[in-house]
Design a protein around this motif. Structure first.
Motif, PDB file in Angstrom:
ATOM      1  N   ARG A 145       0.837  -1.210   0.000  1.00  9.71           N
ATOM      2  CA  ARG A 145       0.000   0.000   0.000  1.00  9.71           C
ATOM      3  C   ARG A 145       0.872   1.260   0.000  1.00  9.71           C
ATOM      4  NH1 ARG A 145      -3.407  -3.259   3.705  1.00  9.71           N
ATOM      5  NH2 ARG A 145      -2.153  -2.361   5.358  1.00  9.71           N
ATOM      6  N   GLN A 146       1.940   1.237   0.786  1.00  6.42           N
ATOM      7  CA  GLN A 146       2.848   2.385   0.849  1.00  6.42           C
ATOM      8  C   GLN A 146       3.375   2.745  -0.531  1.00  6.42           C
ATOM      9  OE1 GLN A 146       6.963   1.801   2.239  1.00  6.42           O
ATOM     10  NE2 GLN A 146       6.551   3.368   3.795  1.00  6.42           N
ATOM     11  N   GLN A 147       3.676   1.740  -1.333  1.00  3.84           N
ATOM     12  CA  GLN A 147       4.287   1.971  -2.644  1.00  3.84           C
ATOM     13  C   GLN A 147       3.269   2.110  -3.770  1.00  3.84           C
ATOM     14  OE1 GLN A 147       7.280   2.845  -2.539  1.00  3.84           O
ATOM     15  NE2 GLN A 147       7.614   2.161  -0.451  1.00  3.84           N
ATOM     16  N   GLY A 148       1.985   2.008  -3.442  1.00  2.00           N
ATOM     17  CA  GLY A 148       0.951   2.234  -4.444  1.00  2.00           C
ATOM     18  C   GLY A 148       0.768   1.106  -5.436  1.00  2.00           C
ATOM     19  N   LEU A 149       0.962  -0.146  -4.995  1.00  4.28           N
ATOM     20  CA  LEU A 149       0.695  -1.265  -5.893  1.00  4.28           C
ATOM     21  C   LEU A 149      -0.805  -1.297  -6.199  1.00  4.28           C
ATOM     22  CD1 LEU A 149       3.005  -4.134  -4.588  1.00  4.28           C
ATOM     23  CD2 LEU A 149       3.486  -2.310  -6.222  1.00  4.28           C
ATOM     24  N   PRO A 150      -1.211  -1.932  -7.290  1.00  9.36           N
ATOM     25  CA  PRO A 150      -2.628  -1.948  -7.664  1.00  9.36           C
ATOM     26  C   PRO A 150      -3.529  -2.442  -6.524  1.00  9.36           C
ATOM     27  CG  PRO A 150      -1.308  -2.842  -9.440  1.00  9.36           C
ATOM     28  CD  PRO A 150      -0.384  -2.656  -8.266  1.00  9.36           C
ATOM     29  N   VAL A 151      -4.676  -1.808  -6.390  1.00 13.34           N
ATOM     30  CA  VAL A 151      -5.612  -2.119  -5.305  1.00 13.34           C
ATOM     31  C   VAL A 151      -5.978  -3.595  -5.302  1.00 13.34           C
ATOM     32  CG1 VAL A 151      -7.946  -1.683  -4.436  1.00 13.34           C
ATOM     33  CG2 VAL A 151      -6.528   0.226  -5.209  1.00 13.34           C
ATOM     34  N   GLU A 152      -6.262  -4.161  -6.476  1.00 11.49           N
ATOM     35  CA  GLU A 152      -6.649  -5.580  -6.551  1.00 11.49           C
ATOM     36  C   GLU A 152      -5.537  -6.485  -6.028  1.00 11.49           C
ATOM     37  OE1 GLU A 152      -6.328  -3.759  -9.661  1.00 11.49           O
ATOM     38  OE2 GLU A 152      -8.273  -2.860  -9.209  1.00 11.49           O
ATOM     39  N   TYR A 153      -4.298  -6.115  -6.327  1.00 11.16           N
ATOM     40  CA  TYR A 153      -3.164  -6.913  -5.860  1.00 11.16           C
ATOM     41  C   TYR A 153      -3.028  -6.802  -4.343  1.00 11.16           C
ATOM     42  CZ  TYR A 153       1.400  -9.185  -5.989  1.00 11.16           C
ATOM     43  OH  TYR A 153       2.441 -10.073  -5.807  1.00 11.16           O
ATOM     44  N   CYS A 154      -3.198  -5.593  -3.808  1.00 11.26           N
ATOM     45  CA  CYS A 154      -3.147  -5.392  -2.355  1.00 11.26           C
ATOM     46  C   CYS A 154      -4.245  -6.196  -1.660  1.00 11.26           C
ATOM     47  CB  CYS A 154      -3.279  -3.908  -2.006  1.00 11.26           C
ATOM     48  SG  CYS A 154      -1.852  -2.916  -2.491  1.00 11.26           S
ATOM     49  N   GLU A 155      -5.419  -6.257  -2.270  1.00 12.17           N
ATOM     50  CA  GLU A 155      -6.521  -7.040  -1.700  1.00 12.17           C
ATOM     51  C   GLU A 155      -6.188  -8.522  -1.691  1.00 12.17           C
ATOM     52  OE1 GLU A 155      -9.832  -5.763  -4.104  1.00 12.17           O
ATOM     53  OE2 GLU A 155     -10.143  -3.947  -2.876  1.00 12.17           O
ATOM     54  N   ARG A 156      -5.528  -9.003  -2.739  1.00 12.31           N
ATOM     55  CA  ARG A 156      -5.105 -10.411  -2.765  1.00 12.31           C
ATOM     56  C   ARG A 156      -4.102 -10.701  -1.658  1.00 12.31           C
ATOM     57  NH1 ARG A 156      -3.261 -11.155  -8.689  1.00 12.31           N
ATOM     58  NH2 ARG A 156      -1.660 -12.352  -7.629  1.00 12.31           N
ATOM     59  N   LEU A 157      -3.173  -9.766  -1.423  1.00 10.28           N
ATOM     60  CA  LEU A 157      -2.213  -9.950  -0.333  1.00 10.28           C
ATOM     61  C   LEU A 157      -2.927  -9.961   1.013  1.00 10.28           C
ATOM     62  CD1 LEU A 157       0.683  -7.573  -1.488  1.00 10.28           C
ATOM     63  CD2 LEU A 157       0.661 -10.083  -1.557  1.00 10.28           C
ATOM     64  N   GLN A 158      -3.872  -9.052   1.182  1.00  9.10           N
ATOM     65  CA  GLN A 158      -4.603  -8.963   2.442  1.00  9.10           C
ATOM     66  C   GLN A 158      -5.400 -10.239   2.722  1.00  9.10           C
ATOM     67  OE1 GLN A 158      -4.136  -6.232   4.511  1.00  9.10           O
ATOM     68  NE2 GLN A 158      -5.109  -7.596   5.967  1.00  9.10           N
ATOM     69  N   ALA A 159      -5.833 -10.930   1.671  1.00 11.20           N
ATOM     70  CA  ALA A 159      -6.634 -12.149   1.825  1.00 11.20           C
ATOM     71  C   ALA A 159      -5.791 -13.395   2.128  1.00 11.20           C
ATOM     72  CB  ALA A 159      -7.459 -12.374   0.561  1.00 11.20           C
ATOM     73  N   LEU A 160      -4.476 -13.273   2.136  1.00 13.37           N
ATOM     74  CA  LEU A 160      -3.613 -14.439   2.403  1.00 13.37           C
ATOM     75  C   LEU A 160      -3.890 -15.034   3.778  1.00 13.37           C
ATOM     76  CD1 LEU A 160      -0.184 -13.067   1.142  1.00 13.37           C
ATOM     77  CD2 LEU A 160      -1.480 -14.952   0.130  1.00 13.37           C
ATOM     78  N   GLU A 161      -3.931 -16.342   3.837  1.00 12.12           N
ATOM     79  CA  GLU A 161      -4.039 -17.055   5.110  1.00 12.12           C
ATOM     80  C   GLU A 161      -2.679 -17.015   5.801  1.00 12.12           C
ATOM     81  OE1 GLU A 161      -6.777 -18.540   6.452  1.00 12.12           O
ATOM     82  OE2 GLU A 161      -7.968 -17.801   4.759  1.00 12.12           O
ATOM     83  N   THR A 162      -2.682 -16.943   7.124  1.00 12.45           N
ATOM     84  CA  THR A 162      -1.431 -16.946   7.887  1.00 12.45           C
ATOM     85  C   THR A 162      -1.335 -18.210   8.726  1.00 12.45           C
ATOM     86  OG1 THR A 162      -2.315 -15.852   9.844  1.00 12.45           O
ATOM     87  CG2 THR A 162      -1.531 -14.417   8.047  1.00 12.45           C
ATOM     88  N   ASN A 163      -0.213 -18.351   9.405  1.00 12.90           N
ATOM     89  CA  ASN A 163      -0.017 -19.501  10.298  1.00 12.90           C
ATOM     90  C   ASN A 163      -0.482 -19.199  11.726  1.00 12.90           C
ATOM     91  OD1 ASN A 163       1.995 -17.874  11.381  1.00 12.90           O
ATOM     92  ND2 ASN A 163       3.689 -19.216  10.793  1.00 12.90           N
ATOM     93  N   ASN A 164      -1.029 -18.023  11.961  1.00 14.41           N
ATOM     94  CA  ASN A 164      -1.565 -17.592  13.263  1.00 14.41           C
ATOM     95  C   ASN A 164      -0.527 -17.504  14.376  1.00 14.41           C
ATOM     96  OD1 ASN A 164      -4.226 -17.324  12.250  1.00 14.41           O
ATOM     97  ND2 ASN A 164      -4.468 -19.543  12.388  1.00 14.41           N
ATOM     98  N   TYR A 165       0.750 -17.393  14.023  1.00 12.61           N
ATOM     99  CA  TYR A 165       1.799 -17.232  15.033  1.00 12.61           C
ATOM    100  C   TYR A 165       1.541 -15.956  15.837  1.00 12.61           C
ATOM    101  CZ  TYR A 165       6.412 -16.389  17.041  1.00 12.61           C
ATOM    102  OH  TYR A 165       7.442 -16.141  17.912  1.00 12.61           O
ATOM    103  N   THR A 166       1.714 -16.035  17.175  1.00 12.24           N
ATOM    104  CA  THR A 166       1.437 -14.872  18.028  1.00 12.24           C
ATOM    105  C   THR A 166       2.618 -14.441  18.891  1.00 12.24           C
ATOM    106  OG1 THR A 166       0.538 -16.298  19.765  1.00 12.24           O
ATOM    107  CG2 THR A 166      -1.030 -15.370  18.168  1.00 12.24           C
TER     108      THR A 166
END
Length: 188
Positions: A145-166
Motif C-alpha cells: 500500500r505504501q508503494q501504491g501497488l494496484p488495489v486488486e493486488y493489495c486485496e489479494r495480499l490482504q486475503a492471504l491465510e497466515t499460520n496464526n503465530y502470536t
C-alpha cells in the motif's frame, strides 16, 4: 523501451518485506524508489528454505516461482553497488536461503508502451510451502500500500491465510514505524 542501471547502482525488484521502505533502508540506506512494476510469468508464493529450521519471521517468506500467465507486482529500487553485499546478507545468500536472480520487469500506466527494466531479485532455495506469520503478512501489505501497488493486488495480499503465530518477531522493533504508517493517509 528498456532500462538497466550502469551508473554505480543496480536495480532491485522487491516483492516481499522489502516493499516497505523502512524495512529495506534499515540495512540498505542508498535504496531509492524507482517505480512500481510487474514481473510476468511468475507467481508469488510463501514458504521456508528446507535447510533453515527457523527464521526471524516465524513463518513463510515471499518467493517467486515461474508460472506462465501469472504476474507478481513489486517495487523497483535503485541501490548503490556498495549495498549489494548488505542486500545479499539480508536475503541470506551466504547461508543458502535465497539465490540472486536477474529478471526483466515491466512498468507503465497502460497509456504508453511499457518500460522494461533489468533487476536483481531473489528466489528462495529448497522451497517448502508454509503460510506467512501475521507480522510478516502485515509488513508485506503495508509495503504494497505504501508503494501504491494496484488495489486488486493489495486485496489479494490482504486475503492471504497466515499460520496464526502470536509470539515475538522481527516486527516488534519496527512496530513504532508501522503504527505511524497505518495512521498515515496512504494506508486505508
Amino acid at each position: 523501451m528498456s532500462k538497466s542501471a550502469d551508473d554505480g547502482t543496480f536495480m532491485y525488484f522487491a516483492f516481499g518485506s522489502n516493499l516497505l521502505k523502512e524495512r529495506l533502508q534499515a540495512a540498505n540506506p542508498s535504496a531509492a524508489f524507482f517505480t512500481t512494476a510487474r514481473l510476468k510469468d511468475y507467481q508469488l508464493e510463501f514458504g521456508v528454505c528446507e535447510a533453515i529450521v527457523g527464521n526471524i519471521w516465524h513463518g513463510g517468506v515471499a518467493t517467486i516461482r515461474h508460472s506462465p500467465g501469472s504476474e507478481v507486482w513489486g517495487v523497483v529500487w535503485s541501490i548503490s553497488n556498495r549495498n549489494k553485499d548488505t542486500l545479499d546478507e539480508q536475503e541470506g545468500v551466504s547461508k543458502g536461503v535465497y539465490s540472486p536472480l536477474d529478471v526483466w520487469v515491466e512498468s507503465g500506466d497502460g497509456g504508453t508502451p511499457p518500460t522494461t527494466t533489468r533487476c536483481r531479485t531473489y528466489q528462495l532455495n529448497n522451497f517448502q510451502p508454509c503460510p506467512p506469520s501475521p507480522p510478516y503478512k502485515h509488513v508485506v501489505c503495508c509495503g504494497a500500500r505504501q508503494q501504491g501497488l494496484p488495489v486488486e493486488y493489495c486485496e489479494r495480499l490482504q486475503a492471504l491465510e497466515t499460520n496464526n503465530y502470536t509470539g515475538p518477531t522481527f516486527l516488534d522493533h519496527m512496530r513504532h514505524t508501522l503504527t505511524a504508517l497505518e495512521h498515515s493517509s496512504f494506508i486505508g
